[in-house]
Design an enzyme around this catalytic site. Structure first.
Site: not given
Ligand code: IFM
Length: 764
Positions: A481, A595-596, A339-340
């Protein structure tokens, strides 16, 4: 310690290191890589190092080596290696006495320059300079030059060996079924390597430009072909040039054509090819550059560095590949697309290069069958896009992660099965594209089908919740995640409803305005039978709303979990994911720790979804619980904090995301740069600080500039019009070419304006 030195000369901007630092080698190879969207070549030394990870990646050249292995972007034969002998002495940076060293990347041209000065004792001092770039003007070409200069004025014999090394592997996994090497016309070396679905051919031509070539001999090795050139210097100098032509057999290119292209390039010579490169790169920079009055040189270099890599990872030539999480700079994430691409990288491309941005969506369209298969495999309908994609739309996420070295067991990777949101992220990008280009043709060819099939997926995965009398989406992973197997992740549910609403709007619009197209799509996709189901989904899907404290629950259970004590320790840790050293994954999953960015991502994508106070509260609430262990997080928080005017935090995160790759940690970025974070820098600048938001035909402007910035200047294509923005603290100026009968609606503060040719907006 590594020092990324920036130096702005006239029209050049370098980022470099001045010390020879083998412990940083893998990182530097990624960060200084030469990429042109077709190929990516890691910035390894020309000479062998004990620890190195040479890499040459061609966009779309994927292969699965064995059953049970993962499809990955193949590390293709290497062309960057040179063997150098001076009067019979072999040169190795780690063994020969290296007096000085510099490796630097010219960000504006993409040229890498490496300088060594070796002290060879009685043989004197010698300067070796290696230069290279991946041509943007002719994307199959990779040009290199090697210059040897005797600093004490005495001439010595120079022997240069170079060619193509077809023994490359992806960390030990060999991908080529067969590999044939040969030499044509005693001139051109070539290796042809067969993959499961294609052939990679690399042909190389070399030329002594300065010096007298005494001997030339070729030899074949198993999966390798090399030429050795003995040269006597002329005026204490030898200059040797090497050009590579790499292709995957597109357009049926023949051996003769390859050879002619190489000879033409060799004839032009490195310097002329470089001039062409600079001219082509200038075209990019003229569109892409963001000028900020008030930014330091290092910050500006970091912004340009990010854009350099985005230019280098974007497949400008095709819709058969997309942008990988590590671009074309390393083996990380197996070269897969996440999705990046749609959420972090797409915006800069959409507003700078809409035609090329469209290709990224066409790539997803090409993967529809794979996405349909995935949906079916998991018991859903429509299209469930892969969490990790390679060349097709099939799911490529490995089912198991690397073994735990203590238990010998592999952890299951749930993202490929449960991270549903990518399906809505792609639809989001489609709508962004359509809104800002009005490209009906694309929608008819690809866009509608993507959105309808995505909507069908969402409607099929909803389940009725008796208690709430609403639908819910269960057992998912949202963007964060560290939170697995949760119900009703806010980001996922809002995105799903947005996607289904979009599908319904498109269906209505087509019925009203373009019945023919609706009929043909209906015939192909049997839409009518599902429209009611989608309406039902849209009306009755549960959307988490702010609670009494104004907090949007990340999912059904999040707010009832305990917080992680001492989260600061993990936020400050230099080691990524250090929380997993103190807690098991299960423990982490059961805490309020991210995590994010998750809800914060939702607020970034839909800045008008909630009132300002709710946005503010949620950004701060979730930031307190986020470790930022994913490289996708700083940019998202920087953007969100800028949007709420929390400028100290915005600045702190912005500074952090500027150095996600160009930091001093030798263990970061070793397997490639962090594409999403690089894209996020632009998003933070434009959507965050400049406060630009384009939605439903209105260009909203709500700037929040950091206190040391005076103005930001940049271009964006809005509704097909190239608009020049000058965003200051007190005023904004917009300029574009007048379009007959067309004006862009602009909103700033509480006032509305129309942009025809020039608009000055006072913010006072
Ligand atoms: O898409 C990301 C995910 O959100 C977090 N782990 C790494 C992936 C790839 O950059």
């Amino acid at each position: 310690m590594i020092h990324y030195q920036t130096e702005r000369e006239k029209k050049r901007f370098w980022i470099g290191e001045k010390e020879f630092l083998p412990e940083y080698e893998l990182k530097t190879e990624s960060v200084f890589a030469q990429c042109n969207g077709y190929m990516g070549v890691r910035a390894a030394h020309p000479f062998s190092l004990i620890e190195e990870q040479r890499g040459m990646f061609l966009s779309g050249a994927f292969n699965k080596a064995y059953e049970g292995e993962v499809t990955e972007l193949v590390n293709c034969p290497d062309v960057t290696w040179f063997g150098l002998e001076i009067d019979g002495e072999k040169i190795y940076p780690e063994r020969s006495c290296l007096k000085s060293f510099e490796r630097k990347l010219d960000i504006f041209s993409g040229e890498l320059v490496i300088h060594y000065v070796f002290d060879l004792g009685e043989k004197g001092e010698v300067l070796v300079e290696n230069r290279r770039f991946a041509s943007m003007a002719q994307t199959n070409l990779f040009a290199q030059s090697l210059r040897v200069q005797f600093l004490d004025g005495r001439n010595r014999q120079v022997k240069i060996k170079t060619g193509i090394n077809g023994q490359m592997t992806n960390s030990g996994v060999s991908h080529f079924h067969t590999s044939t090497a040969r030499v044509y016309d005693k001139e051109i070396m070539e290796i042809r390597s067969e993959l499961e679905n294609g052939t990679v051919t690399e042909a190389v031509g070399c030329k002594v430009v300065c010096g007298v070539q005494e001997e030339k001999e070729f030899n074949l090795k198993r999966r390798g072909v090399y030429g050795t050139y003995a040269v006597t210097p002329e005026d204490k100098e030898v200059i040797f040039e090497k050009v590579t032509f790499a292709d995957q057999g597109e357009d049926g290119i023949t051996t003769e054509e390859r050879k002619l292209a190489l000879l033409a390039a060799l004839n032009k010579g490195y310097d002329v090819l470089l001039e062409e490169q600079q001219a082509k790169m200038k075209e990019f920079w003229d569109v892409t550059r963001v000028h900020v009055d008030g930014m330091s040189e290092a910050e500006e270099a970091a912004v340009c560095f990010a854009q350099y890599h985005i230019l280098g990872m974007t497949p400008w030539h095709t819709n058969e590949s997309s942008i990988a999480a590590k671009g074309l700079t390393g083996e990380g994430y197996k070269g897969h697309v996440f999705w990046d691409t749609e959420i972090f990288l797409f915006p800069m491309l959409l507003y700078g290069y809409p035609k090329e941005a469209k290709r990224l969506l066409e790539f997803r369209y090409r993967g529809l069958d794979g996405a349909r298969k995935k949906a079916k495999d998991y018991g859903f309908e429509g299209a469930m896009f892969p969490w990790e994609a390679a060349r097709t739309g099939e799911e490529e996420t490995p089912l198991y992660a690397a073994l735990n070295i203590h238990t010998g067991k592999a952890n299951k990777v749930w993202s490929g099965i449960k991270e549903y949101h990518v399906t809505a992220d792609i639809a989001y990008a489609v709508e962004q594209y359509y809104e800002s280009t009005g490209d009906d043709r694309f929608m008819e060819d690809c866009g509608y089908e993507i959105v309808f099939e995505a909507a069908r997926f969402w409607a099929s995965c909803a389940k009725w919740d008796e208690k709430r009398q609403k639908y819910g989406i269960y057992d998912v992973i949202g963007p964060d995640e560290y939170t697995e197997h949760v119900d009703n992740n806010a980001y996922t549910n809002y995105m799903a409803v947005y996607c289904v609403k979009m599908a319904l709007n498109y269906a209505d619009k087509l019925k009203a305005e373009n019945e023919e197209v609706f009929k043909s799509l209906n015939q192909k996709l049997k839409l009518e039978k599902d429209l009611q189901k989608w309406k039902d989904f849209q009306e009755k899907m549960y959307l988490p709303v702010p609670n009494e404290e104004g907090i949007i629950p990340q999912d059904d259970s999040f707010l009832s979990k305990p917080c992680l004590e001492n989260i600061e320790k993990y936020k400050e840790s230099q080691i990524k994911q250090s929380v997993l050293l103190d807690y098991s994954r299960e423990e982490v999953v059961n805490m309020q720790v991210l995590k994010q960015a998750d809800v914060v991502m939702l607020l970034n994508l839909f800045p008008k979804l909630f009132d300002e106070e709710t946005v503010r509260k949620n950004v701060l609430f979730y930031e307190n619980r986020t470790i930022h262990d994913s490289s996708l997080s700083y940019c998202a928080h920087a953007q969100a904090c800028a949007a709420i005017g929390a400028m100290d935090l915005a600045w702190e995160f912005f500074r952090k995301c500027l150095v996600v790759d160009i930091n001093e940690n030798p263990h970061d970025s070793t397997d490639g740069v962090h594409s999403a974070s690089l894209g996020g820098i632009w998003n933070c600048l434009i959507f965050g600080f400049a406060g630009v938001h384009y939605e439903k035909g209105v260009l909203y402007l709500t700037p929040n500039l950091p206190k040391q910035w005076k103005t930001m200047e940049f271009y964006m294509y809005i509704e097909g019009v190239k608009v020049h923005f000058t965003v200051g603290r007190e005023k904004i100026a917009l300029t574009c070419d007048k379009q007959e009968g067309r004006m862009i609606k602009v909103k700033a503060g509480n006032r509305e304006y129309m942009l025809e040719e020039h608009l000055d907006i006072s913010l006072a």
